[in-house]
Design a protein around this motif. Structure first.
Motif, PDB file in Angstrom:
ATOM      1  N   SER A  75      45.522 -86.202 -25.252  1.00 56.22           N
ATOM      2  CA  SER A  75      46.354 -87.255 -25.834  1.00 56.22           C
ATOM      3  C   SER A  75      47.702 -86.676 -26.263  1.00 56.22           C
ATOM      4  O   SER A  75      47.881 -85.450 -26.336  1.00 56.22           O
ATOM      5  N   VAL A  76      48.631 -87.585 -26.562  1.00 56.53           N
ATOM      6  CA  VAL A  76      49.961 -87.154 -27.038  1.00 56.53           C
ATOM      7  C   VAL A  76      49.822 -86.363 -28.326  1.00 56.53           C
ATOM      8  O   VAL A  76      50.482 -85.335 -28.531  1.00 56.53           O
ATOM      9  N   LEU A  77      48.943 -86.816 -29.237  1.00 57.32           N
ATOM     10  CA  LEU A  77      48.752 -86.124 -30.517  1.00 57.32           C
ATOM     11  C   LEU A  77      48.217 -84.717 -30.299  1.00 57.32           C
ATOM     12  O   LEU A  77      48.675 -83.758 -30.947  1.00 57.32           O
ATOM     13  N   GLN A  78      47.267 -84.556 -29.392  1.00 60.94           N
ATOM     14  CA  GLN A  78      46.708 -83.224 -29.110  1.00 60.94           C
ATOM     15  C   GLN A  78      47.785 -82.293 -28.554  1.00 60.94           C
ATOM     16  O   GLN A  78      47.855 -81.116 -28.923  1.00 60.94           O
ATOM     17  N   ILE A  79      48.601 -82.815 -27.669  1.00 62.26           N
ATOM     18  CA  ILE A  79      49.688 -81.992 -27.114  1.00 62.26           C
ATOM     19  C   ILE A  79      50.709 -81.656 -28.198  1.00 62.26           C
ATOM     20  O   ILE A  79      51.230 -80.531 -28.263  1.00 62.26           O
ATOM     21  N   LEU A  80      50.983 -82.633 -29.065  1.00 66.96           N
ATOM     22  CA  LEU A  80      51.913 -82.406 -30.172  1.00 66.96           C
ATOM     23  C   LEU A  80      51.415 -81.279 -31.065  1.00 66.96           C
ATOM     24  O   LEU A  80      52.169 -80.361 -31.422  1.00 66.96           O
ATOM     25  N   VAL A  81      50.135 -81.321 -31.433  1.00 68.69           N
ATOM     26  CA  VAL A  81      49.556 -80.270 -32.284  1.00 68.69           C
ATOM     27  C   VAL A  81      49.611 -78.930 -31.568  1.00 68.69           C
ATOM     28  O   VAL A  81      49.948 -77.897 -32.163  1.00 68.69           O
ATOM     29  N   LEU A  82      49.291 -78.936 -30.271  1.00 70.86           N
ATOM     30  CA  LEU A  82      49.288 -77.696 -29.483  1.00 70.86           C
ATOM     31  C   LEU A  82      50.655 -77.017 -29.497  1.00 70.86           C
ATOM     32  O   LEU A  82      50.770 -75.799 -29.703  1.00 70.86           O
ATOM     33  N   LEU A  83      51.708 -77.807 -29.274  1.00 71.42           N
ATOM     34  CA  LEU A  83      53.037 -77.224 -29.127  1.00 71.42           C
ATOM     35  C   LEU A  83      53.725 -76.949 -30.469  1.00 71.42           C
ATOM     36  O   LEU A  83      54.696 -76.190 -30.505  1.00 71.42           O
ATOM     37  N   THR A  84      53.258 -77.569 -31.549  1.00 68.04           N
ATOM     38  CA  THR A  84      53.926 -77.364 -32.852  1.00 68.04           C
ATOM     39  C   THR A  84      53.191 -76.364 -33.747  1.00 68.04           C
ATOM     40  O   THR A  84      53.773 -75.883 -34.705  1.00 68.04           O
ATOM     41  N   LYS A  85      51.935 -76.067 -33.407  1.00 66.75           N
ATOM     42  CA  LYS A  85      51.197 -75.189 -34.321  1.00 66.75           C
ATOM     43  C   LYS A  85      51.810 -73.781 -34.382  1.00 66.75           C
ATOM     44  O   LYS A  85      51.774 -73.125 -35.424  1.00 66.75           O
ATOM     45  N   GLY A  86      52.399 -73.351 -33.263  1.00 65.60           N
ATOM     46  CA  GLY A  86      53.040 -72.031 -33.267  1.00 65.60           C
ATOM     47  C   GLY A  86      54.194 -71.969 -34.250  1.00 65.60           C
ATOM     48  O   GLY A  86      54.339 -71.001 -35.016  1.00 65.60           O
ATOM     49  N   PHE A  87      55.016 -73.022 -34.270  1.00 67.09           N
ATOM     50  CA  PHE A  87      56.134 -73.067 -35.210  1.00 67.09           C
ATOM     51  C   PHE A  87      55.633 -73.185 -36.648  1.00 67.09           C
ATOM     52  O   PHE A  87      56.221 -72.607 -37.573  1.00 67.09           O
ATOM     53  N   THR A  88      54.542 -73.925 -36.842  1.00 67.03           N
ATOM     54  CA  THR A  88      53.977 -74.063 -38.184  1.00 67.03           C
ATOM     55  C   THR A  88      53.536 -72.708 -38.725  1.00 67.03           C
ATOM     56  O   THR A  88      53.773 -72.378 -39.895  1.00 67.03           O
ATOM     57  N   VAL A  89      52.895 -71.927 -37.868  1.00 63.13           N
ATOM     58  CA  VAL A  89      52.455 -70.584 -38.272  1.00 63.13           C
ATOM     59  C   VAL A  89      53.660 -69.721 -38.660  1.00 63.13           C
ATOM     60  O   VAL A  89      53.633 -69.002 -39.661  1.00 63.13           O
ATOM     61  N   LEU A  90      54.728 -69.810 -37.865  1.00 59.42           N
ATOM     62  CA  LEU A  90      55.923 -69.016 -38.155  1.00 59.42           C
ATOM     63  C   LEU A  90      56.536 -69.413 -39.503  1.00 59.42           C
ATOM     64  O   LEU A  90      56.950 -68.545 -40.281  1.00 59.42           O
ATOM     65  N   VAL A  91      56.598 -70.703 -39.782  1.00 60.10           N
ATOM     66  CA  VAL A  91      57.146 -71.171 -41.066  1.00 60.10           C
ATOM     67  C   VAL A  91      56.256 -70.711 -42.215  1.00 60.10           C
ATOM     68  O   VAL A  91      56.741 -70.313 -43.275  1.00 60.10           O
ATOM     69  N   PHE A  92      54.947 -70.760 -42.010  1.00 60.82           N
ATOM     70  CA  PHE A  92      54.016 -70.312 -43.059  1.00 60.82           C
ATOM     71  C   PHE A  92      54.213 -68.819 -43.339  1.00 60.82           C
ATOM     72  O   PHE A  92      54.204 -68.388 -44.494  1.00 60.82           O
ATOM     73  N   ILE A  93      54.388 -68.025 -42.293  1.00 61.66           N
ATOM     74  CA  ILE A  93      54.658 -66.582 -42.477  1.00 61.66           C
ATOM     75  C   ILE A  93      55.950 -66.393 -43.266  1.00 61.66           C
ATOM     76  O   ILE A  93      56.034 -65.551 -44.175  1.00 61.66           O
TER      77      ILE A  93
END
Length: 807
Positions: free
Chosen positions: A724-742
Motif C-alpha cells: 500500500s501507499v502507507l507501507q511504501i511511505l513508512v519504508l522510505l521515511t523510516k531511514g530519515f526518521t532514524v537519522l533525525v533520532f540519532i
C-alpha cells in the motif's frame, strides 16, 4: 578550460532547475545570515578602536574588598581626585588623565527650544588630546579650559541653531536647582556609534570645579561617579602603573574603616578602552555594554547556518552522482585526468556559490533596515567605505563554493569508467557520508530548537517569579529640590486624588542598581563591631516599604509620628541580619547600629526581596528615612484609572519641574527591560533555528526526490506485489526518521551543557525542563516526515506500469 567549466555549470543549472533553485536558495539564505551576523560582529569588535591612541588608553575602575578579600562592589567610575593624582604621582608613566562626569538629564534652553538632554557630560580640558573626537570648529586644546564652556556635536548644533553659526552662542543649563549659562566653544563631529558611550554635550570640568569648589572635589573620595581614563606614555606598560597602586592608596587614603591600610580594601583596575564594550560588566558603567559571549553565540549560530547550507549542496551533489556518472566515465575515457574533473566540479560549485552570493546580497539589502532596528545599530552594506564587506562576501562565496564542492568533486571524480559504462555504479548505500551530513544538519537544528525553549523558559521564570514585593501599578517620576522641599503637602494632595493610593520618595527604586553604601557597625554579642561587608543603603520616606508591600519578619515599619524614626531608625533585610551575625531577625530588633554618620537602632527586618534583576544575588540592604537624598517619586495607582492618574501627574509636574518634559516609568516594565539582551538572544535563536530548519528541509526535500527517483522501479515492484501507499511511505521515511533520532540523541547532551552554562549568568534560574528536548525531537521528526512525505507519496502513487515499462 575555465570558460568551458563555467559554460557546463550554467547548462546544468538550466537543465536541473529545481535542483539549482534548492541549492542556490539554500546557500543564499545561509550566506545572507552569515553576512548579517559577521557585519554585526565586525561592528561589535570595532568599538573605540577609531581613537588614534586607543592602544594606550585605559579606563580606571574602583573595587572594594571585604575582610575575606572578596569583592563587595566594583564600579566603572572613580572619585574625582583619582584622575589628577594618577597623572601627578605617576609622571613619566601616565601622559594624561581625564575625568568625565554625567550631568543626568539637564534642561537645555536656547530661545524657545527647551530640551531635556540625556547625553550631557563634563570633561577635563585635555579630553581631546586623549580621545579622537575631531572638532569642526574651535581649538581642541583650549575649548574646555574655561568654566561654563561647552563643546557640542554637529547634530546637536543643527538641532539648536539650524543654519546659525553656533560658536560663542549661549545655552541655558538647568538641573537640580542650578542655573548656568554655557558658551559654545567648539563643534565636534558626531561621536561614532561604535563608542562605549556617546555624548552630545561636553562641558568643561572647570564648570563643576567652580560650582562645587576645586578643594572640595579633590577631597571627595566617596562620590565615585566619574569615568576616569589614563593615557600611558609611549613605550610604557600598564603593569608599571599597577605596581604602584597599593602605595598610591595608602599614601592618599591612609587607614581604612576596618583599621587596615586602604590598599587592603581598595583596588584599581585598568581596562583597555577597546575592551570595555564587550568585556566590562561592572556595577556601574558609562552606558550599558554588550557581551563577548553573545558575539560568540551569534557567530556560532551563523556559521552553523552556513554549514547546513553547505551540507545541502554536498548531499544533493552526491545524490545526483548517478546522473553525472556517465559524464565522468566518458570524460575519463576521452583522456580527462582526475584533477581536471575535480577542477571542473569545484568550478561548478563556485559558480553556484557566487550566484547564491548575489541572491544573498539582495536578501541582506532588503532586511538590513529591520535587522538594524532589531539589534539597535546602523550597519550598512557599504562597498566603498567598508572594503571589509567586499572581501567578506567574496571570501564567503569562495569558501562556500570550495568547501561545499570539495567532497562531491572528489566523490564524483573517483568513479571508475569501466564500471560506470557497464552500469555497475550504485550511489545508494545504507550508510555513507550523506547520512552523517543529514544527522549533522538536524543535530544543529535540534540544538537550536532546544536552546529556544530553554531561553524562553528562563525569560518566563525571571519575568514571572515572585520578587518578594508587589511590583505592579507603580509609577516612578523624577524628583527635584522643589518636589522634595514641599513633599509633605504634595503627598497629601496626591493621595487625595482618585486612583492614587500612595506617594513616596526614595533614593533608589526596585529595578535599579544598589550602588550607594557607607561604613557600618553594629552591636553583636554585647560589643560594637565594624561591618566588614558592604550594606547598600536606600533612603526612603516613611511609607516606602508599605507602598511596595514588603513583608516584615520582625519589628515594624517607619512611623512618621515618631520623631526618632526620621533620624535614628534603621530597617534591614534578612541577609544583612544573617551576615552581621545575629541568630534571628528578632534578635536584631533594638540593637544599636551605626551607618555612616547616623547612629540609632534597628526597628525592623523585612523579608529578602529582589531589588535588582535576577542576574544579581540579593544584597544586604539598610533602609533609612531620607534627609535630602531622594531622586525619585513613586506613585502607587489603580490600574483601571491609570490614564487619569498619568494626566493628573503630568499637569502637576509641569510646574514642579517647569520646562522639563514629563517622563515616568513603571517598575514592572523596568524589571522586564533588564532582560533585553536575553529577549534579543531568544529572537535571534528563534529566527536562526527557523532558517536552519528551512534550509535542512529544502535539502531533505531535494534528497528525498532523488532517492525516490532512484527507487522508482523498486516502488513499482512493491506495488505490483500488493504494497500500500502507507507501507511504501513508512519504508522510505523510516531511514530519515532514524537519522533525525540519532541527531536528537547527540544534540540533547550538548544543548543541556551549553544552556546550563548560559543559565549560570543569572543568580536565580529555573531548572532545565524536559519539554524543550522532547518538543525539539518531535518537531524535527515532524518536519522530516512532512518534507520527505511529499516526494515519497508522489512516487508511491505513480502507476507501476509506467515505472516498469522499460524493464
Amino acid at each position: 578550460m575555465l570558460k568551458n567549466y563555467i559554460k557546463i555549470a550554467f547548462r546544468n543549472i538550466l537543465r536541473q532547475k529545481s535542483y539549482a533553485f534548492i541549492n542556490i536558495f539554500g546557500l543564499a539564505i545561509g550566506m545572507a545570515a552569515t553576512i548579517l551576523i559577521l557585519l554585526f560582529v565586525q561592528d561589535e569588535l570595532s568599538y573605540d578602536d577609531y581613537h588614534e591612541k586607543s592602544d594606550r588608553i585605559y579606563r580606571v575602575s574602583r573595587q572594594w574588598l571585604n575582610a575575606e578579600g572578596e569583592s563587595s562592589l566594583h564600579l566603572g567610575h572613580c572619585a574625582p581626585p583619582f584622575g589628577p593624582l594618577l597623572q601627578n604621582d605617576f609622571e613619566g608613566i601616565v601622559e594624561e588623565a581625564v575625568r568625565i562626569g554625567s550631568a543626568y538629564g539637564p534642561l537645555i534652553t536656547y530661545k524657545e527650544k527647551k530640551i531635556e538632554e540625556d547625553n550631557f557630560y563634563l570633561g577635563d580640558a585635555n579630553i581631546f588630546e586623549v580621545f579622537s573626537w575631531p572638532l569642526i570648529e574651535g581649538d581642541p586644546k583650549t575649548a574646555l579650559v574655561e568654566p561654563a564652556a561647552v563643546v557640542i556635536t554637529e547634530t546637536t548644533a543643527q538641532k539648536y541653531f539650524g543654519d546659525e553659526d553656533p560658536m560663542d552662542k549661549m545655552l541655558s543649563y538647568s538641573n537640580f536647582g542650578r542655573e548656568v549659562e554655557l558658551k559654545v566653544t567648539g563643534v565636534a563631529k558626531d561621536v561614532p556609534l561604535n563608542s562605549h558611550f556617546k555624548w552630545d554635550f561636553m562641558a568643561s570640568f572647570a564648570t563643576l570645579e567652580q560650582i562645587v569648589g576645586l578643594e572640595n572635589l579633590m577631597q571627595n573620595w566617596g562620590s565615585n561617579n566619574y569615568g576616569t581614563y589614563v593615557l600611558l606614555e609611549p613605550n610604557h606598560t600598564i603593569d608599571e602603573l599597577k605596581a604602584g597602586i597599593p602605595d598610591f592608596f595608602d599614601r592618599h587614603l591612609g587607614m581604612g574603616h576596618s583599621g587596615q591600610p586602604a590598599s587592603v580594601s581598595n583596588k584599581l583596575h585598568f581596562m583597555p578602552v577597546t575592551d570595555i564594550h564587550l568585556h566590562s560588566h561592572l556595577d556601574s558603567e558609562m552606558e550599558a555594554n554588550s557581551d563577548i559571549a553573545y558575539v560568540y553565540i551569534y557567530t556560532i549560530i551563523a556559521i552553523f547556518t552556513l554549514v547546513i547550507a553547505c551540507i545541502n549542496f554536498m548531499n544533493l551533489a552526491t545524490a545526483r552522482s548517478a546522473k553525472r556518472a556517465k559524464e565522468v566515465g566518458l570524460r575519463k575515457v576521452m583522456g580527462a585526468y582526475r584533477v581536471t574533473l575535480i577542477r571542473q566540479f569545484i568550478t561548478e560549485s563556485v559558480v553556484f556559490a557566487l550566484l547564491a552570493l548575489m541572491v544573498a546580497s539582495i536578501i541582506v539589502f532588503a532586511i538590513l533596515p529591520y535587522f538594524n532596528e532589531f539589534v539597535g545599530k546602523g550597519l550598512t552594506l557599504n562597498f566603498i567605505h567598508n572594503q571589509f564587506v567586499i572581501w567578506l562576501m567574496l571570501a564567503t562565496g569562495l569558501f562556500v563554493g570550495i568547501v561545499a564542492g570539495s567532497y562531491p568533486a572528489f566523490f564524483l571524480s573517483a568513479f571508475e569508467p569501466a564500471s560506470i559504462l557497464k552500469g555497475g555504479h550504485k550511489s545508494v548505500k545504507k550508510f555513507n557520508l550523506r547520512s552523517v551530513l543529514v544527522v549533522f544538519q538536524f543535530f544543529i537544528s535540534i540544538a537550536l530548537i532546544i536552546s529556544v525553549g530553554v531561553v524562553h523558559d528562563q525569560l518566563e521564570y525571571v519575568k514571572n517569579k515572585d520578587l518578594g514585593f508587589n511590583k505592579e501599578n507603580i509609577l516612578v517620576l523624577p524628583s527635584s529640590n522643589q518636589v522634595y522641599s514641599q513633599f509633605a503637602s504634595l503627598k497629601e494632595r496626591f493621595e487625595s486624588q482618585p486612583g492614587i493610593s500612595a506617594a513616596t520618595l526614595a533614593s533608589r527604586v526596585p529595578s535599579g542598581r544598589l550602588l550607594d553604601s557607607q561604613g557600618a557597625s553594629a552591636e553583636v554579642d554585647g560589643e560594637m563591631k565594624n561591618i566588614t561587608f558592604r550594606i547598600a543603603d536606600v533612603h526612603v520616606d516613611h511609607e516606602y516599604l508599605s507602598s511596595i508591600e514588603a513583608e516584615f519578619v520582625a519589628g515594624r515599619d517607619f512611623d512618621i509620628s515618631r520623631a526618632s524614626d526620621s533620624t535614628e531608625a534603621f530597617i534591614l533585610n534578612e541577609i544583612a541580619v544573617e551576615k552581621i551575625g545575629w541568630q534571628s531577625p528578632e534578635e536584631a530588633i533594638g540593637k544599636p547600629f551605626q551607618y555612616g554618620n547616623r547612629q540609632g537602632t534597628i526597628i525592623g527586618v523585612v523579608k529578602d526581596f529582589h531589588f535588582e534583576s535576577l542576574h544579581q544575588s540579593i544584597s544586604p540592604i539598610v533602609f533609612l528615612v531620607t534627609t535630602g537624598r531622594a531622586s525619585s517619586v513613586m506613585i502607587k495607582y489603580e490600574r483601571a484609572k491609570k490614564d487619569e492618574v498619568v494626566a493628573y501627574l503630568k499637569d502637576q509636574w509641569s510646574y514642579l519641574r517647569p520646562g522639563f518634559p514629563f517622563t515616568y516609568f513603571e517598575v514592572d516594565e523596568q524589571f522586564n527591560s533588564q532582560y533585553e539582551s536575553e529577549d534579543r538572544l531568544a529572537k535571534v535563536i528563534t529566527w536562526f533555528s527557523g532558517l536552519a530548519i528551512l534550509i535542512a528541509a529544502l535539502g531533505l526535500f531535494g534528497l528525498a526526490s532523488f532517492i525516490a527517483e532512484q527507487r522508482i522501479k523498486e516502488i513499482g515492484v512493491r506495488k505490483v506485489l500488493g504494497a500500500s501507499v502507507l507501507q511504501i511511505l513508512v519504508l522510505l521515511t523510516k531511514g530519515f526518521t532514524v537519522l533525525v533520532f540519532i541527531a536528537l540523541v547527540l544534540a540533547a547532551p550538548l544543548a543541556y551543557y551549553g544552556m546550563n552554562k548560559w543559565l549560570t549568568g543569572f543568580a536565580y534560574y529555573g531548572a532545565l525542563q524536559v519539554w524543550p528536548f522532547v518538543a525539539a525531537g518531535l518537531f524535527a521528526i515532524a518536519i522530516a516526515w512532512i518534507t520527505v512525505s511529499y516526494q515519497t507519496i508522489k512516487a508511491a502513487r505513480t502507476n507501476p506500469v509506467d515505472s516498469l515499462r522499460y524493464e
